[in-house]
Design an enzyme around this catalytic site. Structure first.
Site, PDB file in Angstrom:
ATOM      1  CG  ASP A 533      -1.880   1.108   1.290  1.00  0.00           C
ATOM      2  OD1 ASP A 533      -2.397   1.466   0.220  1.00  0.00           O
ATOM      3  OD2 ASP A 533      -2.127   1.641   2.379  1.00  0.00           O
ATOM      4  CB  THR A 535      -1.793   6.237   2.624  1.00  0.00           C
ATOM      5  OG1 THR A 535      -2.027   6.907   1.403  1.00  0.00           O
ATOM      6  CG2 THR A 535      -1.958   7.206   3.778  1.00  0.00           C
ATOM      7  CG  ASP A 732      -1.471   1.712   6.932  1.00  0.00           C
ATOM      8  OD1 ASP A 732      -2.011   1.555   5.814  1.00  0.00           O
ATOM      9  OD2 ASP A 732      -1.291   2.828   7.446  1.00  0.00           O
TER      10      ASP A 732
END
Length: 844
Positions: A533, A535, A732
């Protein structure tokens, strides 16, 4: 649109016709059913939830319907991935078993030995002997309320006690099924250790100078003590291993339990015979005191070590449904229903489509719907993974589980129960977590061939000695056959993998890499694709001001004005500006006439100047014209994927603020190292194309995809896995949870959400991609260490098998004495422990 589904419960053509007729009775559906395979091909005018189809089939009979593997959770047909003859030998076969929808709360074998078969009660698989696992409940249990003074009062909603009038309180949840299994093994482990340690000390006392135990009692009496202490270990704490060994033999699914069961069983029986009938043994198998050397120590130590492995495994299994539990925690248990102008607190289960619900500041959104009155800022990070709250106004869609800001609004419920986005993510996590077969332990692979070979050698040994050996030939044959089985069951087998794993996991924890189980270590060594990912994984995960640009070259004054203006705003972007000013030691001054304009920005008067900070819509609202020069500079920033806020002073656009989510300093180096090791790095992000492209360019990534929804990430991982790739996923956010569960290795940032961490098998405490490099290096070292340990575990014993069989007797008159067998076992254990401890010095 056309979708395919799996149908279970059909046994004849009559069933097929009944299911087909039932589905075709639903408006807007044309269904065709086949019996072999049991597939439903359904064409529908608009998407109809699987739950509605299931309700119709439940009314018709005991039939279940579930999405086909090629269909995602929203009913979108995935393009099939064709397997060519050129690529078939490269592909890794994965056992994907979709359990029926009515299996929730029941038990299944994690090896899927009997396909989708489930059991009503916990226990062991009748085929492989593995502990049955519970299918997670995918719906939040309805909260029940009770009176603290009168526990017999139980209500399904809040209120007052009818007896004493006290407010009812939620009932506490009971201990989970997983914890019960784990606690039962802990109890057995304590008993096994308490009994095994004295047995081990007694058996090894001969190696102590001037054996102090012999001063208390003689060897024969100590043997009786060993027998008494071994009984709780064999017949209580570890009896399940003998049951599993028996099942593995009758089903011919030979595994580690087969070897352990035969070896320890024969060692225990040998010891019983040696204790009760010592006269049947030749002098070669007796000590100088005339007492037969017994194997109670070997029996109990092996069983206790295997029990330790099962305890560690149970601990990992207890966390299997942790991600789903964390997701369920996001859903509120209550909502505020607005009816006839009055607010009423109701259970989340009582919400119906079309209900008007009031959401107060700080509350979780109860279901999916749209705002009908009011506006607010919604924190959607738990769903999207993006840290910046989103402004919402009348008509905007909102999702269950997200968190309201500091304003109140009224919404209309559009999707409830299993139809909500949160419920769909829960379903995806559950399906992905059960869609791949567990890794076959290397010890089991060896045992698969080792067990029948050892048994064959033992039988041959008995036959040869009974036919050609000296008198008493049958006794020699029997004893030497037993010796083969005993030497073939090394104590170190139970230590080989757990020791390396425990030391390796401890080493990883010291370096900020938390590893959930041995499977993660094994797969991490094989990973050749990393999905990451953006961000919070590659980037810091929080907005920060990159620069303040002014056409009039007065950046500090301009920064003071906008920071002072933003000190009254709660918006994260405003906070980023304030933090930037504080870092540059810029003081904040008084602001008059402050006003926050939702979805646009803020305005106010600073030092008698009218200052506005916001997007292009705000500039139009305050009648500010942006010059071509400034517009070109802003466009250039936007193409880099930056968030840009316009600044105007007294009606003139004078500059802008560029806000970015900075790339972590270690991300570039870590990704470069992974690619050097042959790992392909692919970035999948929910961000826009410009931002994704800018980050990918900085990292020299050859592949990335933007605007990815949770199911898009899931599909990409499945596609790569069908190509034979071993995929690791780093993320996350909750939006990453399904992909983390589906990936061969899920890697969560420790700074991320709880559900991402629960879904992953590896957690990086510092949220640093450099931890992935450490995890891969650690995995390689641990797997190499495990293979070395297995060599040590088997080497001495394999070497001892021909000696135990008596091949040296015709030439040198040598038989394998019990002391040599015990020494071989002990030495192999010492070798394994010493080798595993070398991992403590590993440099990651």
């Amino acid at each position: 649109m056309t979708h395919t589904y799996n149908i279970t419960g059909m046994s004849c053509d009559g069933c097929r016709s009944k299911v087909e007729k039932t589905l075709n009775a639903i408006d807007g559906i044309q269904a065709t059913i086949t019996l072999d395979p049991p597939i439903a091909t359904i064409t529908m005018d608009k998407h109809i939830p699987t739950t509605q189809l299931q309700q119709a089939l439940t009314a018709a009979g005991n039939y279940t319907i579930a999405m086909n593997n090629g269909v995602d959770s929203h009913g979108t047909t995935e393009k099939p991935i064709e397997k060519s003859c050129c690529s078939s030998n490269k592909q890794q076969e994965k056992s994907i078993v979709i359990l029926p929808s009515n299996a929730q709360g029941k038990y299944y074998c994690p090896m899927h030995c009997e396909g989708e078969k489930v059991y009503d009660k916990p226990g062991s698989c009748p085929v492989c002997g593995m502990n049955l696992e519970k299918v997670p409940e995918l719906s939040l249990a309805k909260t029940m309320y009770t009176c603290p003074m009168h526990p017999e009062v139980i209500k399904d909603g809040p209120g007052s006690c009818p007896i004493c009038g006290m407010d009812l309180v939620p009932m506490e949840p009971t201990d989970s099924e997983e914890n019960k299994v784990y606690n039962d093994l802990v109890r057995k482990m304590k008993i096994a250790v308490v009994c095994t340690v004295p047995i081990f000390i007694i058996a090894m006392s001969d190696m102590i100078p001037n054996n102090p135990l012999m001063k208390i009692m003689d060897t024969e009496k100590w043997n009786w003590v060993q027998l008494v202490l071994s009984l709780p270990v064999v017949f209580y704490a570890c009896w399940m291993f003998f049951v599993r060994a028996w099942k593995s033999i009758i089903t011919w699914n030979l595994n580690m339990f087969t070897l352990i069961g035969i070896g320890t069983g024969v060692a225990f029986l040998f010891s019983l015979v040696g204790l009760f009938f010592p006269a049947v043994f030749p002098d070669e198998f007796k000590t100088h005191n005339g007492v037969v050397s017994l194997y109670f120590e070997a029996t109990t130590v092996i069983l206790t070590l295997v029990l330790l492995g099962q305890l560690l495994e149970a601990r990992a299994h207890s966390q299997t449904s942790g991600a789903i539990k964390e997701l369920l925690k996001l859903a509120p248990t209550e909502a505020v229903l607005v009816r006839d102008g009055k607010d009423t607190v109701i259970s989340i289960h009582d919400i119906k489509k079309g209900d008007l619900l009031r959401v107060k500041p700080g509350d979780k959104i109860p279901v999916d719907g749209k705002i009908t009155d009011g506006e607010s800022t919604i924190d959607e990070s738990m769903i999207t993974g993006e840290p910046i709250p989103v402004d919402k106004k009348i008509g905007d869609s909102i999702s269950s589980g997200t968190i309201n800001g500091n304003k109140s609004f009224v919404m209309i419920a559009e999707k409830v129960g299993s139809e909500t986005l949160l419920s769909q993510i829960i379903q995806m996590v559950n399906t992905a977590s059960r869609s791949k077969a567990p890794i076959q332990k290397l010890a089991d692979k060896i045992a698969k061939y080792f067990v029948p070979i050892v048994v064959f050698v033992s039988v041959i040994t008995f036959f040869v000695w009974s036919q050609f050996g000296p008198e008493p030939a049958m006794v020699y044959g029997f004893i030497n056959a037993i010796a083969v089985l005993i030497i073939a069951c090394p104590c170190a087998l139970g230590l080989a993998t757990p020791m390396s794993v425990m030391v390796g996991v401890g080493k990883g924890a010291q370096s900020g890499v938390l590893i959930k189980n041995a499977e993660a270590l094994e797969n991490m060594n094989k990973v050749n694709v990393l999905i990451t990912d953006k961000t919070g994984t590659i980037t810091e995960g929080k907005p920060s001001v990159e620069k303040v640009f002014s056409l009039q070259n007065d950046e500090n004054e301009l920064l003071q004005n906008i920071a002072s203006l933003n000190q009254y705003s709660e918006h994260p972007l405003a906070q980023a500006v304030v933090n930037f000013a504080k870092a540059k030691n810029v003081s904040l001054i008084e602001v008059k006439d402050f006003e926050a304009i939702s979805g646009k920005g803020v305005i106010g008067t600073v030092t008698n100047k009218k200052v506005a900070l916001g997007n292009e819509k705000l500039m139009k609202q305050v009648n500010v014209r942006v010059s071509d020069e400034l517009e070109n500079k802003i466009t250039a920033e936007q193409k880099l994927g930056k968030t840009v806020s316009y600044i105007s002073v007294d009606g003139i656009a004078v500059g802008f603020v560029s806000i970015t989510d900075a790339i972590k300093a270690t991300s570039v180096e870590a990704i470069k190292e992974l690619m050097r090791q042959g790992v392909e790095v692919i970035m999948l992000t929910g961000d826009n194309e410009n931002t994704a492209k800018a980050v990918a360019t900085q990292l020299n990534l050859s592949s990335f995809k933007a605007s990815c929804l949770p199911e898009d990430k899931l599909k990409e991982i499945k596609r790569l896995q069908f190509e034979g790739k071993i995929v690791a996923m780093a993320g996350d956010g909750i939006n990453d949870a399904p992909a983390l569960a589906q990936a061969d290795i899920g890697i969560a940032m420790g700074t991320g959400t709880d559900v991402a961490i629960e879904s992953a098998k590896i957690t990086l405490v510092k949220g640093d991609l450099q931890g992935i490099v450490k995890a891969k290096n650690l995995s390689h070292a641990v797997m190499r260490n495990i293979k070395q340990n297995l060599f040590f575990a088997f080497f001495y014993n394999v070497l001892g098998i021909p000696i135990a069989a008596g091949v040296l007797y015709p030439f040198f008159g040598v038989l394998l004495s019990p002391m040599i067998a015990a020494l071989a076992m002990s030495f192999s254990s010492v070798s394994v422990i010493a080798n595993a401890l070398r991992l403590r010095g590993l440099k990651l």
